[in-house]
Design a protein around this motif. Structure first.
Motif, short mmCIF file in Angstrom:
data_model
loop_
_atom_site.label_atom_id
_atom_site.label_comp_id
_atom_site.label_asym_id
_atom_site.label_seq_id
_atom_site.Cartn_x
_atom_site.Cartn_y
_atom_site.Cartn_z
N ASP A 1 0.80 -1.22 0.00
CA ASP A 1 0.00 0.00 0.00
C ASP A 1 0.84 1.27 0.00
N VAL A 2 2.06 1.21 0.55
CA VAL A 2 2.82 2.44 0.81
C VAL A 2 4.07 2.56 -0.06
N VAL A 3 4.91 1.52 -0.12
CA VAL A 3 6.24 1.71 -0.69
C VAL A 3 6.58 0.82 -1.88
N LEU A 4 5.93 -0.31 -2.04
CA LEU A 4 6.42 -1.30 -2.99
C LEU A 4 6.42 -0.79 -4.43
N THR A 5 5.37 -0.08 -4.83
CA THR A 5 5.31 0.44 -6.20
C THR A 5 6.45 1.41 -6.46
N ASP A 6 6.66 2.34 -5.51
CA ASP A 6 7.75 3.31 -5.68
C ASP A 6 9.11 2.61 -5.69
N VAL A 7 9.28 1.61 -4.84
CA VAL A 7 10.55 0.89 -4.78
C VAL A 7 10.83 0.19 -6.11
N LEU A 8 9.84 -0.48 -6.66
CA LEU A 8 10.02 -1.17 -7.93
C LEU A 8 10.35 -0.19 -9.05
N VAL B 1 18.97 22.91 -9.83
CA VAL B 1 18.89 21.47 -10.04
C VAL B 1 18.53 20.82 -8.71
N ASP B 2 17.80 19.71 -8.78
CA ASP B 2 17.44 18.97 -7.57
C ASP B 2 18.32 17.73 -7.48
N ILE B 3 19.38 17.82 -6.69
CA ILE B 3 20.31 16.71 -6.59
C ILE B 3 19.70 15.54 -5.82
N ARG B 4 18.77 15.82 -4.91
CA ARG B 4 18.11 14.75 -4.14
C ARG B 4 16.93 14.22 -4.95
N SER B 5 17.24 13.51 -6.00
CA SER B 5 16.22 13.00 -6.91
C SER B 5 16.73 11.73 -7.59
N LEU B 6 15.85 11.09 -8.33
CA LEU B 6 16.24 9.90 -9.06
C LEU B 6 17.32 10.22 -10.09
N LEU C 1 22.27 -1.94 -8.04
CA LEU C 1 21.24 -2.67 -7.30
C LEU C 1 21.65 -2.86 -5.84
N ALA C 2 22.96 -2.98 -5.58
CA ALA C 2 23.45 -3.22 -4.22
C ALA C 2 23.61 -1.93 -3.42
N ASP C 3 23.58 -0.78 -4.07
CA ASP C 3 23.88 0.47 -3.38
C ASP C 3 22.83 0.79 -2.32
N PHE C 4 23.32 1.20 -1.18
CA PHE C 4 22.45 1.62 -0.09
C PHE C 4 22.76 3.06 0.34
N GLY C 5 24.05 3.36 0.49
CA GLY C 5 24.45 4.64 1.04
C GLY C 5 24.06 5.83 0.17
N ALA C 6 24.38 5.76 -1.14
CA ALA C 6 24.11 6.90 -2.01
C ALA C 6 22.61 7.18 -2.14
N VAL C 7 21.83 6.12 -2.34
CA VAL C 7 20.38 6.33 -2.54
C VAL C 7 19.72 6.82 -1.26
N SER C 8 20.21 6.37 -0.10
CA SER C 8 19.61 6.84 1.15
C SER C 8 19.94 8.31 1.38
N ILE C 9 21.17 8.73 1.05
CA ILE C 9 21.55 10.13 1.21
C ILE C 9 20.76 11.01 0.25
N LEU C 10 20.52 10.52 -0.96
CA LEU C 10 19.83 11.31 -1.99
C LEU C 10 18.32 11.15 -1.95
N GLY C 11 17.81 10.39 -0.97
CA GLY C 11 16.37 10.32 -0.75
C GLY C 11 15.62 9.52 -1.79
N THR D 1 17.13 0.17 0.54
CA THR D 1 16.62 0.99 1.63
C THR D 1 15.34 0.41 2.21
N ALA D 2 14.52 -0.24 1.37
CA ALA D 2 13.29 -0.86 1.85
C ALA D 2 13.59 -2.02 2.80
#
Length: 528
Positions: A43-50, A130-135, A204-214, A220-221
């Motif tokens: 309901d909350v995160v899975l669609t965005d995560v995929l 520019v929005d650096i905290r983005s996809l 696919l394995a990255d955690f640190g960069a994506v968590s910092i950039l939101g 992160t899930a």
């Protein structure tokens, strides 16, 4: 069947069992349904995560392909001002952990950072540049530190190509650009796929960069399900989904590389194309900009923060010691297991039943650290329960440094094994055969011949695993004992609170450590 086949295969499977068991326990987690967790995820995160994971993977593949292939062609087949030093300088972003580059770029391009502040002062506009905290920001940052994977392997492929096919295309009236697209690029296709696959797996394995950039992705899930929803089974089940994605990447890479085997038998090397005028300086500008944005700019920002922070942060010496201890421990364990696997393979090189456990044990390098953290925790919890039930022992394995050692050994076994195996293949068989004919037993041959000759490969493996372990963030963050920090964990803690200046010193230390294997790579490569 040889009398040595049975014991050798059994030894290989016994060595591989601790590597395989955690992944099997991940699959077993589905026996404990988590309907509430999955309802929340759906309901909350899975669609965005995929969507985020898929979009990030596609964008990184496109960007590293453009940067890596174009720079590889300029380096291998063209001559332009500054090429010689740029050939090796373009490898330096490999020393930059993705999460370090991410927080450096947040400090540079965030709304209150120097770039956007200068833009607003000059333009009078209050809109963000520019929005650096983005996809898109995450894709650019990761691509700037991952393109060397493509650059190195494709450059090597271009250097090995002969001139015959390219000359034939030119004689048929094709322009240099069309000959590159129709001839040189298809010949380098297996190398391109290998480099892109490495970059994709790292994404696919990255955690640190994506968590910092939101940007919410699978890694992160998994972290949030475990430490936010307090559901280890739910995190394990989500990790299984990510593991399926990684397996799909590996199978696709194996399939496409297998179908793309091409070779050129020309012995005449392709001459370099000397660029002149605007083209020459355009090539130099492009390479310098990539190097600048991938390495110089983040390092300069970190140095500026470190100077502003002033003194060495309190407790950083202890954190650096912890980092070195876990790195040395994992490197030692990996070296022993990798050497054992390599020696068993060397003893029976064509035995498929022997290669199978080695291949499975080496899959950990393709598995994200978050997945291995969950798998290792499941394994050690089972071990704790088994010890308590059978022997009455109460051992806190899951909350000790042992959990980190298990996960990191799984993660980097392939790095150590492949390095040792390459050195073992270079040994002359007649040396070992001569020693055997002179009466030297297996242990004496290992001690007097194999290990001394393998010393450079063993040292290289030790260095590579040591550095990779010290840079690893997700597995260390999720499994460390309470209060037992490493440099990567310290960086995560500082950046999570927006303390950029305090994070600069540990980040610079990690970059300095990361430069060691890059220096080794440049030193061992005769064409860089």
């Amino acid at each position: 069947m040889s009398t040595t086949a049975g014991p050798t295969r059994l030894a290989a499977w016994l060595l591989a069992l601790p590597m395989i068991a955690p992944l099997l326990l991940l699959a077993a987690s589905w026996r404990d349904p988590q309907p509430a967790v999955w309802a929340h995820l759906r309901d909350v995160v899975l669609t965005d995560v995929l969507l985020n994971t898929a979009a990030l993977a596609v964008l990184v593949v496109l960007l590293v392909s453009v940067l890596g292939v174009s720079l590889a062609w300029l380096s291998a087949r063209c001559d332009y001002p500054g090429r010689r030093w740029l050939d090796w300088a373009l490898v330096l972003p490999l020393a930059m952990p993705g999460y370090v580059a991410a927080f450096a770029y947040v400090g540079l391009f965030d709304y209150a950072g120097p770039v956007q502040s200068t833009w607003r002062a000059l333009s009078g506009s209050r809109a963000a540049l520019v929005d650096i905290r983005s996809l898109g920001g995450a894709a650019v940052v990761l691509s700037l530190v991952l393109y060397p994977y493509v650059y190195l392997v494709v450059r090597a492929a271009f250097l090995k190509q002969g001139a015959a096919a390219f000359d034939a295309a030119r004689s048929l009236g094709h322009s240099p650009w069309r000959a590159f697209v129709r001839v040189a690029l298809p010949l380098a296709r297996p190398a391109w796929i290998a480099g892109v696959s490495l970059a994709l797996l790292e994404t696919l394995a990255d955690f640190g960069a994506v968590s910092i950039l939101g940007v919410d992705t699978f890694t992160t899930a998994i972290y949030k399900v475990w430490f936010g929803l307090y559901s280890l089974p739910g995190a394990a089940q989500l990790a299984c989904v990510l593991l399926l994605l990684v397996s799909g990447v590996l199978l696709l890479e194996r399939f496409t590389r297998g179908r793309g085997r091409v070779a050129e038998r020309s012995l005449r090397a392709m001459p370099r194309l000397r660029l002149r005028g605007a083209r020459a300086w355009g090539a130099t500008t492009f390479a310098v900009l990539v190097f600048g944005f991938g390495f110089v700019l983040p390092v300069a920002r970190l140095v500026q923060w470190a100077i502003a922070a002033g003194a060495w942060p309190d407790g950083l010496g202890e954190v650096a010691t912890n980092t070195a201890l876990i790195g040395a421990t994992v490197a030692g364990v990996v070296l022993v297991i990798g050497l054992a696997f390599a020696l068993l393979e060397h003893r029976r090189p064509h035995d498929r039943w022997l290669r199978a456990p080695v291949f499975i044990a080496n899959l950990g390098y393709a598995v994200p650290g978050t997945v291995l953290a969950v798998a290792s925790m499941l394994l050690l919890l089972r071990a704790e329960h088994a010890l308590a039930a059978s022997l009455g022992w109460t051992v806190a394995l899951s909350s000790s440094v042992a959990a980190m050692v298990v996960a990191l050994t799984l993660r980097f076994l392939r790095v150590g094994h492949d390095t040792v195996e390459s050195g073992l293949h270079a040994l002359r068989p007649d040396l070992l055969e001569s020693a055997r004919l002179l009466g030297a037993g297996p242990w004496r041959r290992l001690h007097r011949i194999v290990l001394p000759l393998l010393r450079p490969s063993l040292l290289a493996a030790l260095l590579l695993v040591l550095v990779e372990t010290m840079k690893e963030m997700p597995a260390t963050l999720m499994l460390r004992p309470f209060g037992w920090d490493t440099l990567a964990v310290k960086i995560h803690g500082y950046t999570a609170e927006g303390l950029w200046e305090q994070a600069a010193w540990p980040a610079l230390l990690l970059i300095g450590i990361g430069l060691l294997p890059v220096w080794l790579l440049v030193r061992r490569s005769g064409d860089l």
